[in-house]
Structures are given as structure tokens and as C-alpha cells.
Design a protein around this motif. Structure first.
Motif, PDB file in Angstrom:
ATOM      1  N   GLY A  51      -0.522  -1.559  -7.339  1.00 18.53           N
ATOM      2  CA  GLY A  51      -1.473  -2.551  -7.800  1.00 18.53           C
ATOM      3  C   GLY A  51      -2.711  -1.960  -8.434  1.00 18.53           C
ATOM      4  N   GLY A  52      -2.772  -0.632  -8.526  1.00 14.49           N
ATOM      5  CA  GLY A  52      -3.925   0.026  -9.121  1.00 14.49           C
ATOM      6  C   GLY A  52      -3.600   0.569 -10.496  1.00 14.49           C
ATOM      7  N   THR A  53      -4.260   1.656 -10.856  1.00 14.49           N
ATOM      8  CA  THR A  53      -4.080   2.235 -12.183  1.00 14.49           C
ATOM      9  C   THR A  53      -3.604   3.679 -12.106  1.00 14.49           C
ATOM     10  OG1 THR A  53      -6.438   2.859 -12.213  1.00 14.49           O
ATOM     11  CG2 THR A  53      -5.841   0.738 -13.208  1.00 14.49           C
ATOM     12  N   ASP A  54      -2.910   4.029 -11.009  1.00 12.71           N
ATOM     13  CA  ASP A  54      -2.465   5.421 -10.857  1.00 12.71           C
ATOM     14  C   ASP A  54      -1.377   5.789 -11.853  1.00 12.71           C
ATOM     15  OD1 ASP A  54      -0.796   3.642  -9.434  1.00 12.71           O
ATOM     16  OD2 ASP A  54       0.000   5.269  -8.195  1.00 12.71           O
ATOM     17  N   VAL A  55      -0.471   4.852 -12.105  1.00 11.12           N
ATOM     18  CA  VAL A  55       0.587   5.070 -13.099  1.00 11.12           C
ATOM     19  C   VAL A  55       0.788   3.759 -13.854  1.00 11.12           C
ATOM     20  CG1 VAL A  55       1.776   6.843 -11.745  1.00 11.12           C
ATOM     21  CG2 VAL A  55       2.430   4.442 -11.466  1.00 11.12           C
ATOM     22  N   ALA A  56       1.612   3.815 -14.901  1.00 12.74           N
ATOM     23  CA  ALA A  56       1.881   2.620 -15.703  1.00 12.74           C
ATOM     24  C   ALA A  56       2.503   1.516 -14.840  1.00 12.74           C
ATOM     25  CB  ALA A  56       2.821   2.973 -16.857  1.00 12.74           C
ATOM     26  N   GLN A  57       2.262   0.279 -15.224  1.00  9.10           N
ATOM     27  CA  GLN A  57       2.801  -0.845 -14.457  1.00  9.10           C
ATOM     28  C   GLN A  57       4.325  -0.813 -14.402  1.00  9.10           C
ATOM     29  OE1 GLN A  57       1.259  -4.731 -15.306  1.00  9.10           O
ATOM     30  NE2 GLN A  57      -0.857  -4.009 -15.493  1.00  9.10           N
ATOM     31  N   ALA A  58       4.957  -0.407 -15.499  1.00  5.51           N
ATOM     32  CA  ALA A  58       6.424  -0.338 -15.501  1.00  5.51           C
ATOM     33  C   ALA A  58       6.921   0.627 -14.434  1.00  5.51           C
ATOM     34  CB  ALA A  58       6.920   0.092 -16.883  1.00  5.51           C
ATOM     35  N   GLU A  59       6.225   1.732 -14.281  1.00  8.59           N
ATOM     36  CA  GLU A  59       6.619   2.697 -13.255  1.00  8.59           C
ATOM     37  C   GLU A  59       6.355   2.143 -11.858  1.00  8.59           C
ATOM     38  OE1 GLU A  59       5.666   7.324 -11.907  1.00  8.59           O
ATOM     39  OE2 GLU A  59       5.156   6.622 -13.929  1.00  8.59           O
ATOM     40  N   GLN A  60       5.268   1.412 -11.699  1.00  9.24           N
ATOM     41  CA  GLN A  60       4.994   0.800 -10.401  1.00  9.24           C
ATOM     42  C   GLN A  60       6.104  -0.167 -10.005  1.00  9.24           C
ATOM     43  OE1 GLN A  60       1.004  -0.499  -9.377  1.00  9.24           O
ATOM     44  NE2 GLN A  60       0.150   0.506 -11.197  1.00  9.24           N
ATOM     45  N   HIS A  61       6.628  -0.913 -10.943  1.00 12.73           N
ATOM     46  CA  HIS A  61       7.675  -1.886 -10.641  1.00 12.73           C
ATOM     47  C   HIS A  61       8.994  -1.216 -10.262  1.00 12.73           C
ATOM     48  CE1 HIS A  61       5.841  -5.806 -11.435  1.00 12.73           C
ATOM     49  NE2 HIS A  61       5.137  -5.212 -12.383  1.00 12.73           N
ATOM     50  N   ARG A  62       9.145   0.048 -10.597  1.00 11.18           N
ATOM     51  CA  ARG A  62      10.367   0.758 -10.210  1.00 11.18           C
ATOM     52  C   ARG A  62      10.309   1.309  -8.793  1.00 11.18           C
ATOM     53  NH1 ARG A  62      10.147   2.443 -15.789  1.00 11.18           N
ATOM     54  NH2 ARG A  62       9.015   4.370 -15.234  1.00 11.18           N
ATOM     55  N   ARG A  63       9.136   1.240  -8.175  1.00 13.23           N
ATOM     56  CA  ARG A  63       9.016   1.712  -6.797  1.00 13.23           C
ATOM     57  C   ARG A  63       9.775   0.797  -5.837  1.00 13.23           C
ATOM     58  NH1 ARG A  63       2.472   2.689  -7.231  1.00 13.23           N
ATOM     59  NH2 ARG A  63       2.531   4.850  -7.964  1.00 13.23           N
ATOM     60  N   LYS A  64      10.105   1.342  -4.691  1.00 14.26           N
ATOM     61  CA  LYS A  64      10.833   0.571  -3.682  1.00 14.26           C
ATOM     62  C   LYS A  64      10.033  -0.661  -3.266  1.00 14.26           C
ATOM     63  CE  LYS A  64      12.962   1.027   0.887  1.00 14.26           C
ATOM     64  NZ  LYS A  64      13.213   1.944   2.035  1.00 14.26           N
ATOM     65  N   ARG A  65       8.715  -0.494  -3.124  1.00 12.63           N
ATOM     66  CA  ARG A  65       7.826  -1.617  -2.822  1.00 12.63           C
ATOM     67  C   ARG A  65       6.668  -1.591  -3.797  1.00 12.63           C
ATOM     68  NH1 ARG A  65       7.698   0.202   3.128  1.00 12.63           N
ATOM     69  NH2 ARG A  65       9.655  -0.584   3.964  1.00 12.63           N
ATOM     70  N   LEU A  66       6.307  -2.748  -4.315  1.00 10.54           N
ATOM     71  CA  LEU A  66       5.198  -2.830  -5.258  1.00 10.54           C
ATOM     72  C   LEU A  66       3.903  -2.379  -4.604  1.00 10.54           C
ATOM     73  CD1 LEU A  66       4.314  -3.625  -8.112  1.00 10.54           C
ATOM     74  CD2 LEU A  66       3.918  -5.951  -7.252  1.00 10.54           C
ATOM     75  N   LEU A  67       3.697  -2.787  -3.349  1.00 11.55           N
ATOM     76  CA  LEU A  67       2.558  -2.352  -2.554  1.00 11.55           C
ATOM     77  C   LEU A  67       3.081  -1.748  -1.260  1.00 11.55           C
ATOM     78  CD1 LEU A  67       0.150  -5.410  -2.944  1.00 11.55           C
ATOM     79  CD2 LEU A  67      -0.230  -3.130  -3.858  1.00 11.55           C
ATOM     80  N   GLU A  68       2.543  -0.608  -0.881  1.00  6.66           N
ATOM     81  CA  GLU A  68       3.031   0.059   0.321  1.00  6.66           C
ATOM     82  C   GLU A  68       1.885   0.750   1.049  1.00  6.66           C
ATOM     83  OE1 GLU A  68       6.551   3.167   1.751  1.00  6.66           O
ATOM     84  OE2 GLU A  68       6.036   2.990  -0.371  1.00  6.66           O
ATOM     85  N   MET A  69       1.870   0.592   2.360  1.00  8.64           N
ATOM     86  CA  MET A  69       0.907   1.288   3.203  1.00  8.64           C
ATOM     87  C   MET A  69       1.560   2.528   3.784  1.00  8.64           C
ATOM     88  SD  MET A  69      -0.966   0.020   6.721  1.00  8.64           S
ATOM     89  CE  MET A  69      -1.804  -1.353   5.951  1.00  8.64           C
ATOM     90  N   LYS A  70       0.908   3.670   3.619  1.00  4.15           N
ATOM     91  CA  LYS A  70       1.398   4.916   4.181  1.00  4.15           C
ATOM     92  C   LYS A  70       0.379   5.461   5.166  1.00  4.15           C
ATOM     93  CE  LYS A  70       4.278   6.383   0.269  1.00  4.15           C
ATOM     94  NZ  LYS A  70       4.576   7.483  -0.686  1.00  4.15           N
ATOM     95  N   ILE A  71       0.844   5.830   6.354  1.00  2.00           N
ATOM     96  CA  ILE A  71      -0.043   6.323   7.411  1.00  2.00           C
ATOM     97  C   ILE A  71       0.434   7.691   7.864  1.00  2.00           C
ATOM     98  CG2 ILE A  71      -0.986   5.891   9.714  1.00  2.00           C
ATOM     99  CD1 ILE A  71      -0.508   2.926   9.252  1.00  2.00           C
ATOM    100  N   ASP A  72      -0.482   8.627   7.922  1.00  2.78           N
ATOM    101  CA  ASP A  72      -0.207   9.956   8.472  1.00  2.78           C
ATOM    102  C   ASP A  72      -0.477   9.893   9.975  1.00  2.78           C
ATOM    103  OD1 ASP A  72       0.043  12.609   9.116  1.00  2.78           O
ATOM    104  OD2 ASP A  72      -1.795  13.257   8.097  1.00  2.78           O
ATOM    105  N   VAL A  73       0.537   9.501  10.740  1.00  2.00           N
ATOM    106  CA  VAL A  73       0.351   9.276  12.176  1.00  2.00           C
ATOM    107  C   VAL A  73      -0.092  10.553  12.893  1.00  2.00           C
ATOM    108  CG1 VAL A  73       1.464   8.559  14.321  1.00  2.00           C
ATOM    109  CG2 VAL A  73       1.925   7.321  12.202  1.00  2.00           C
ATOM    110  N   PRO A  74       0.555  11.707  12.675  1.00  2.00           N
ATOM    111  CA  PRO A  74       0.080  12.926  13.352  1.00  2.00           C
ATOM    112  C   PRO A  74      -1.356  13.277  12.975  1.00  2.00           C
ATOM    113  CG  PRO A  74       2.280  13.257  12.454  1.00  2.00           C
ATOM    114  CD  PRO A  74       1.779  11.968  11.889  1.00  2.00           C
ATOM    115  N   GLY A  75      -1.692  13.121  11.705  1.00  2.00           N
ATOM    116  CA  GLY A  75      -3.039  13.468  11.267  1.00  2.00           C
ATOM    117  C   GLY A  75      -4.102  12.576  11.869  1.00  2.00           C
TER     118      GLY A  75
END
Length: 369
Positions: free
Chosen positions: A223-247
Motif C-alpha cells: 500500500g506504499g511506494t516501495d515498488v510499483a503497484q503492479a508488483e505489489q499486486h503480485r505479492r501473496k498478500r496486498l498488505l502484510e504484517m511481519k514480526i521479528d519475534v526473536p528480535g
């Protein structure tokens, strides 16, 4: 220029969407968590702004903020028109623009007021409080609403919708069980004193980011501007939360201990003089078990145990809403009373940000609705 206005917190407000979603209901959607993991995160219920069965949105970040704000105003006997400054913190606005504070302004029916958005998670509400109290203290505004509001469930529902609950990965289940939605509001007002109003310890503020060279502890990607929108739509999830649990589990306590020591130094208070520490997630086992190793003495750890004010068990981790929701729960329950000295502390895993504010509480407990 010296501050010439005395700033006080008049009231708080809270809003939690929908019915409580308990662990038994969540197990049917996304599969079970081991008992020891459940005991560690300590969340028993949470509230989601989506329908858990369908993912349909039932409200919005700004509408939740509006509801919490109106409750705070009602408790103080004020009207929306009395507000001349809105500061809203969120990591989950409806739109990139206009800023979420102006949307809350619109919902409150205010044609004109200062409206500031703080884009942040757990640390944001305390940052917003400091922004507001500075503008009140110097006379820029007289009455301010500070709101933390978060809609995390829209990121969670796609994890399990349309899937066999047993197929959901364990690390995704941990995310599902941890987070909730909601909004909390704090109403502040300034009164002129004619002389410098600041005293040591009153509204002492600390803020730091300890993870500038570390891997992020939490990311929301899409949902941001990190890569082109077309590339974002190819991701498994359009929006995803990632957590570094050990960190987060190993470095998070170090951030907390540093924040406590910094706020004690800045406020001039000793730990014994702090009546209540509003610290969301402060009793979660995965967090608190590491405090002593991070540099908090056993004696200080014991002192804190009877002073932490949090409601993680009932609402889950709620991002920007966490500190104001915990503050509201403490005030409404009578745990926070006039004359007490409070530390408000937000710890954010995104880049390991901490922010803290010391407060002397003045407001009488609200009358029962």
C-alpha cells in the motif's frame, strides 16, 4: 519563551468495536495455539473492526477515534466546538490523504481547528500527547483532543479467510491471537497562570529510537511506494504484517529498561514516587521475563509489579490506541486517582522506538454512565 499556561488532563474516552472475540472463537477461525504460548501473550479477548467471519469492515479508524473523543468530551462536560487542537496517532488510516485528524475533525462537525496526524504505532499516542501539551502550554491552543486509533484486524482476516484453520502457519496464528482494534482519547485543557508553569517532573518527555541500525521488529508491507503497484499486486498478500519475534522478545526489554531510566532521570522522580506506570503489554511474559537481564534490578522489578496499569488481557495489542486505552481503563476503574504521579510509556517494535511522559493526575473519576 517560558510556558505561561498550566496544562491538565480533564478526561479520557475509549471505544472498542464489536463484541469481544475470545480465544475459543479465534481457534475455530485460525487454529489453536499451544497453551504455553497463549499464557505467554496473555490475551484472552480482543475486539476487531471487521466481521471475523467475512472480513467485512464494520467501522473505520476515524469513526472509532470519533467515538472515543465524544466520550472524553461528555465526561468533561465539553462540546466538540470547545476543541481547537486535534492530534491523532495511527498506523492504519483509511487513506494516505487527507490526514486522519482532519477526517475526525469532519466527523466531530468542526469547521476549523488545528489537526495533526502522527503516523506511528505504540509510541505514537505519547508523542501526540507531548505535541498537544506543548501547544497548550505556550498558548497556541486552549483545548486539545489527543487520540490513538488503530484498525489491525484488516491485516489479520486474510491470514485465515477461505482456509482450513489447521493450515494456518503457527507464526501467523501468533499474530492473530495478539492484536486487537480500538481507540482511546485524552482531553487536555490549558489555563493561563501569568507565570512560568513548568515544574520538574510535570510533563517530562522522553523519546528515542534505539533500532536505527537493527532489522525492524515489525513491518507492515504494501500500500506504499516501495515498488510499483503492479508488483505489489503480485505479492501473496496486498498488505502484510511481519514480526521479528526473536528480535522483539530479546531487544524489546532493553528498550523498556532504557526508557524507564531515561524518564526517571528526566522527571527527577524516583521509582518509589511513581504511583502508576501505564505500560501496555507490561505484564506479558514474553516481555517482562527479560527485564532483569536487560538491566532492571530485582528490587526495581518488584516495585513495578504493583504499579503497572495495562489491559492487554482484555483488548490485545492495539498499537496507537494502547496507551490511551490503558489510561482510560485505569482511570475508570479507580486505579488512577487525583494526586498520583504517572508514567505513560509506549514501546514500539517497528524500529524500537520508546516514548514516555510523566503526568500528575488531577481528574476525578468519571460518573457511571
Amino acid at each position: 519563551m517560558s510556558d505561561t499556561h498550566l496544562v491538565k488532563i480533564l478526561s479520557t474516552g475509549a471505544y472498542l468495536p464489536g463484541d469481544p472475540l475470545d480465544n475459543a472463537a479465534l481457534e475455530k477461525l485460525g487454529g489453536p495455539l499451544p497453551d504455553d504460548v497463549l499464557a505467554g501473550i496473555q490475551v484472552k479477548t480482543r475486539h476487531w473492526m471487521v466481521d471475523p467471519a467475512t472480513g467485512e469492515h464494520l467501522t473505520t479508524t476515524s469513526r472509532m477515534a470519533e467515538s472515543a473523543a465524544r466520550q472524553a468530551l461528555d465526561r468533561a462536560g465539553l462540546e466538540p466546538g470547545d476543541v481547537d487542537l486535534l492530534v491523532v496517532s495511527t498506523a492504519s488510516p483509511e487513506h494516505l490523504l487527507p490526514n486522519v485528524a482532519t477526517t475526525v475533525q469532519h466527523y466531530l462537525g468542526l469547521e476549523r481547528c488545528a489537526a495533526i496526524e502522527v503516523r506511528a504505532g505504540c509510541a505514537g499516542a505519547v508523542q501526540a500527547l507531548d505535541i498537544a501539551r506543548r501547544q497548550l502550554a505556550d498558548g497556541t491552543a486552549r483545548t486539545a483532543l489527543v487520540i490513538g486509533s488503530e484498525s489491525i484486524s484488516p491485516l489479520l482476516a486474510p491470514i485465515y479467510l477461505g482456509k482450513d484453520p489447521q493450515s494456518v502457519r503457527m507464526r501467523d496464528r501468533l499474530t492473530l491471537y495478539t492484536f486487537g482494534d480500538g481507540a482511546g482519547a485524552v482531553l487536555l485543557r490549558a489555563e493561563p497562570t501569568g507565570e512560568a508553569a513548568g515544574v520538574q517532573g510535570e510533563f517530562a518527555f522522553v523519546n528515542d529510537c534505539m533500532g536505527g541500525l537493527r532489522k525492524p521488529g515489525m513491518q507492515i508491507i504494501g500500500g506504499g511506494t516501495d515498488v510499483a503497484q503492479a508488483e505489489q499486486h503480485r505479492r501473496k498478500r496486498l498488505l502484510e504484517m511481519k514480526i521479528d519475534v526473536p528480535g522483539t522478545s530479546t531487544f524489546g526489554p532493553k528498550v523498556f529498561v532504557t526508557a524507564i531510566h531515561d524518564l526517571l532521570r528526566r522527571s527527577g522522580w524516583s521509582l518509589d514516587e511513581v504511583d502508576a506506570l501505564v505500560l501496555p503489554e507490561g505484564n506479558a511474559e514474553y516481555f517482562s521475563s527479560e527485564f532483569e537481564e536487560a538491566g532492571l534490578s530485582a528490587a526495581d522489578y518488584e516495585t513495578l509489579q504493583g504499579r503497572i496499569v495495562e489491559n492487554l488481557t482484555e483488548v490485545g495489542a492495539t498499537g496507537s490506541a494502547a496507551v490511551p486505552l490503558s489510561l482510560d481503563a485505569g482511570w475508570v476503574s479507580g486505579r488512577i486517582r487525583p494526586g498520583q504521579r504517572l508514567f505513560l510509556l509506549g514501546i514500539e517494535a517497528s524500529r524500537y522506538v520508546y516514548t514516555g511522559l510523566s503526568v500528575t493526575w488531577h481528574a476525578q473519576a468519571p460518573r457511571a454512565a
